[in-house]
Design a protein around this motif. Structure first.
Motif: not given
Length: 275
Positions: A28, A31, A35, A38, A42, A55, A73, A76-77, A79-80
């Protein structure tokens, strides 16, 4: 005013408490801690256990927020990070899940949001299958969130900070740190009058109705695993190389319990005042 179980079990029911960190398999970029959340998301999406993770993400300009459903993936990273604003979460979430025709969703939210979604899963509405589409609930530790405009006006007037320059906010029980063209750290007590009214009456610090609760304690991701399904998923994610876990030490658990008890006491004080 509080149910007895809040007093007896301030962290709620759980199986285990771990320190969780992302491994090199997941890196990530931004974070709040190690992490762990996250990396776990993933794992879930890489292995088709979910088709989206819902989120909040900060808008490109300013500090406003929006609901995001990450489906890969990479999303997602992106939005960390440490999000702090309150959003009209559930309505937007239901709308997004239906519009994108998602069938298996993991939701990351605050204790109040997770509690509501758990109720939707437990007592579903006949006209909606929203609860059935939510497969996994992750709650963030929360001591309270702030009224957005009020707190920004305060730090602009009182501390002379250019609010348009703020890129990141870190909230702890002791202070709130605003980072932009300069870093401004303000004691939490100074800003407590800007906490949302509902937060003052909320007794739930960790999110007792989640599958996993997670928070940043001492720069590390602490996860409270609340059921056997979550324990199994965590073990599988570790076995697949996404995360590393270790048992949380007693001192850290005690710290979390103390914060939870403080929030329960605050709610007990404010509920009779405000109702």
């Amino acid at each position: 005013m509080m149910p007895e179980w809040y007093q007896e079990k301030p962290l709620g029911e759980y199986e285990n408490i771990y320190v969780v960190a992302a491994t090199e398999k997941v890196q990530p970029k931004r974070t709040a801690a190690g992490g762990g959340i996250t990396a776990l998301l993933c794992y879930l999406i890489d292995n088709n256990m979910i088709d989206g993770a819902a989120t909040s993400a900060r808008d490109v300009e300013g500090l406003g927020g929006r609901i995001v459903v990450a489906r890969t993936r990479e999303e997602i990273i992106r939005t960390a990070g440490n999000e702090w604003q309150v959003l009209p979460f559930t309505n937007k979430l239901m709308e997004t899940i239906e519009n994108e025709d998602l069938k298996k969703v993991a939701v990351v939210g605050l204790p109040c949001q997770i509690h509501f979604i758990r109720q939707m899963k437990t007592f579903p509405l006949v006209e909606s299958n929203f609860g059935n589409r939510v497969q996994f609930l992750i709650s963030l530790f929360c001591y309270g969130t702030f009224a957005h405009e009020s707190i920004l006006n305060y730090i602009k007037e009182k501390h002379g900070m250019d609010i348009s320059s703020i890129k990141e906010i870190k909230v702890s029980q002791k202070s709130v740190k605003f980072m932009g063209e300069k870093t401004l750290e303000i004691p939490f007590g100074e800003l407590s009058k800007y906490i949302h009214m509902g937060c003052l009456m909320c007794p739930d610090y960790t999110g007792a109705f989640s599958d996993i609760s997670a928070g940043n304690i001492g720069g590390k991701t602490i996860m409270i695993v609340r059921n056997k399904m979550s324990e199994e998923i965590l073990r599988e994610a570790e076995g697949s190389g996404y995360i590393s876990t270790s048992k949380c030490d007693e001192e850290t658990v005690k710290k979390i319990e103390e914060r939870a008890v403080e929030k329960i006491k605050r709610a007990s004080e404010y509920i009779p005042r405000l109702l």
